[in-house]
Design a protein around this motif. Sequence first.
Motif, PDB file in Angstrom:
ATOM      1  N   ILE A  81      38.556  32.953  31.843  1.00  0.00           N
ATOM      2  CA  ILE A  81      39.965  33.100  32.177  1.00  0.00           C
ATOM      3  C   ILE A  81      40.637  31.731  32.270  1.00  0.00           C
ATOM      4  CG2 ILE A  81      41.548  33.781  34.032  1.00  0.00           C
ATOM      5  CD1 ILE A  81      39.676  36.168  34.529  1.00  0.00           C
ATOM      6  N   ASP A  84      41.393  30.608  28.841  1.00  0.00           N
ATOM      7  CA  ASP A  84      42.143  31.570  28.026  1.00  0.00           C
ATOM      8  C   ASP A  84      41.312  32.151  26.890  1.00  0.00           C
ATOM      9  OD1 ASP A  84      44.475  31.425  29.515  1.00  0.00           O
ATOM     10  OD2 ASP A  84      45.265  29.742  28.372  1.00  0.00           O
ATOM     11  N   ALA A 101      38.309  40.512  42.252  1.00  0.00           N
ATOM     12  CA  ALA A 101      39.723  40.826  42.041  1.00  0.00           C
ATOM     13  C   ALA A 101      40.635  39.836  42.773  1.00  0.00           C
ATOM     14  CB  ALA A 101      40.019  42.262  42.467  1.00  0.00           C
ATOM     15  N   GLY A 104      41.421  36.675  40.914  1.00  0.00           N
ATOM     16  CA  GLY A 104      42.200  36.753  39.696  1.00  0.00           C
ATOM     17  C   GLY A 104      41.413  37.090  38.456  1.00  0.00           C
ATOM     18  N   LEU A 106      40.544  40.153  37.361  1.00  0.00           N
ATOM     19  CA  LEU A 106      40.863  41.436  36.737  1.00  0.00           C
ATOM     20  C   LEU A 106      42.360  41.724  36.751  1.00  0.00           C
ATOM     21  CD1 LEU A 106      38.066  43.603  38.390  1.00  0.00           C
ATOM     22  CD2 LEU A 106      37.975  42.444  36.175  1.00  0.00           C
ATOM     23  N   MET A 107      42.781  42.513  35.789  1.00  0.00           N
ATOM     24  CA  MET A 107      44.171  42.948  35.689  1.00  0.00           C
ATOM     25  C   MET A 107      44.349  44.254  36.478  1.00  0.00           C
ATOM     26  SD  MET A 107      46.204  44.110  32.224  1.00  0.00           S
ATOM     27  CE  MET A 107      46.048  42.479  31.500  1.00  0.00           C
ATOM     28  N   TYR A 138      41.850  48.178  40.028  1.00  0.00           N
ATOM     29  CA  TYR A 138      41.440  47.204  39.022  1.00  0.00           C
ATOM     30  C   TYR A 138      40.455  47.760  37.989  1.00  0.00           C
ATOM     31  CZ  TYR A 138      43.835  43.655  41.723  1.00  0.00           C
ATOM     32  OH  TYR A 138      44.806  42.912  42.349  1.00  0.00           O
ATOM     33  N   PRO A 308      40.101  42.305  31.895  1.00  0.00           N
ATOM     34  CA  PRO A 308      40.199  40.987  32.521  1.00  0.00           C
ATOM     35  C   PRO A 308      41.634  40.480  32.571  1.00  0.00           C
ATOM     36  CG  PRO A 308      38.476  41.023  30.850  1.00  0.00           C
ATOM     37  CD  PRO A 308      39.272  42.284  30.684  1.00  0.00           C
ATOM     38  N   ASN A 309      41.903  39.648  33.516  1.00  0.00           N
ATOM     39  CA  ASN A 309      43.182  38.965  33.578  1.00  0.00           C
ATOM     40  C   ASN A 309      43.342  38.117  32.312  1.00  0.00           C
ATOM     41  OD1 ASN A 309      45.588  38.088  34.579  1.00  0.00           O
ATOM     42  ND2 ASN A 309      44.721  36.754  36.152  1.00  0.00           N
ATOM     43  N   LYS A 310      44.531  38.095  31.760  1.00  0.00           N
ATOM     44  CA  LYS A 310      44.868  37.341  30.542  1.00  0.00           C
ATOM     45  C   LYS A 310      44.272  37.939  29.269  1.00  0.00           C
ATOM     46  CE  LYS A 310      45.494  32.854  32.829  1.00  0.00           C
ATOM     47  NZ  LYS A 310      45.130  31.405  32.795  1.00  0.00           N
ATOM     48  N   ALA A 314      45.466  44.075  25.952  1.00  0.00           N
ATOM     49  CA  ALA A 314      45.341  44.970  27.105  1.00  0.00           C
ATOM     50  C   ALA A 314      45.713  46.409  26.764  1.00  0.00           C
ATOM     51  CB  ALA A 314      46.196  44.456  28.254  1.00  0.00           C
TER      52      ALA A 314
END
Length: 421
Positions: A81, A84, A101, A104, A106-107, A138, A308-310, A314
């Motif tokens: 993450i 990126d 979570a 940061g 996970l979305m 999440y 995942p975040n980013k 998605a």
Amino acid sequence: MRRKSVALVMAAATVLSLMAGSGVTALADEETVELTMWGGWAGDQIGQLEKQLEGFNNSQDKIHVTYMAQDSMEQKLLTAIASDEVPDIVLWDRFNTSVYAPKGALMALDDYVEKDSIDLDQFYEPAVDELRSGDNLYGIPLTVDTRIIFYNKDLLEEAGVDPVSITDWNSLEEAAVKLTKWDGNVLEQSGFSMKDVGLFNNWIAQAGGQMIDDTTNPPTTAFNSEAGLTVLEYWNKLLNEDKVYQLGFEDGLGGDGFKAGKVAMTFNGPWVLEQYKEAGLNFGVIGQPKGPSGDMHAMMGGFGLAIPNKAKHADEAWEFIKWWTTQPENGVEFCKISGNMPANKAAAEDPYFADDDVFEVFTEAYTYAGIRSKVLGYSDVEGLALIPQLQKYVAGEISAEEALANAQSQGDSILAEAAQQ
């Protein structure tokens, strides 16, 4: 130049219009989105996952998912993450949600759930709860697992033990005694495996206790209690008075004395079903025994699918998650492939499970199962504070009171430190 550009644009528009009218889709619409899924499953499990993904990939032509096994996946995800370079989906151990979570990793999926009107009641409630952190969700539950008692039918029949009679701690002890065989000082057959002190969290719930008191600020440990002592006294009776087990007995049996036919009863989960069948074992299962106060409890684990975040794709990842988790037939199919039971309740009610004596007991256990504590630092309380002390206790190095007091002191320090992060 300007007129020429306008003419080119109009010509292109005409071509696209003709393509659409003739049923030909523009090239951009034909491109398949490639998704990568990370997870910690390895070995034979990779083939199981690939077979399931093949089912999804063949069901449509817009999205293609590829699985990549990862060691220490959760930590690698944080690094990815930061750079990126994240995968699109993660096969997520739900227990890790409360830890990662907030970091940061996970979305949050709440907007997707609301947009598509996903009914979360279709999943086992504890599995959904384990994927929550704060006010957000999440992940979506994929599998559930728990431990029940596996028994060797041949050994119980030989000893004259009816598995139906094993309903509580007392009857479990009586059966274990009858099923144990010693030749002098040599244990030849154990009546009940006691190799895993990590199951203390299950035992203490059956004794009417709990692991953590989350009503305090910061949370504190709660296992140094009458219930905790009741568990250790019961263990001591089985180990040192009844002598139904001996520490290290299974080390020379490949780590699994039940599979070797030398342990008559053991706690285990659905992940061993195929192994035991392949070993030719004649086995059956019964649910968790009731504790001294009549409490029945099991600990539910399992995995979910998360984004995942980013993550760069998605929306497509969400489509894949819905396909696997909200369509019951896909959960059933994965169980047929892997033995992992679905978190979708409609899938779990499929005849494949309802008509199977083993799966039926697992399904019943999920109705009274709970999850491990979600407070920050809990996993370290178990792994670093409690389990080492329990190992010293069963080895006869310290008393039950010392084990629980030492673990309480270390555990409370861990929880206090975690609360400050």
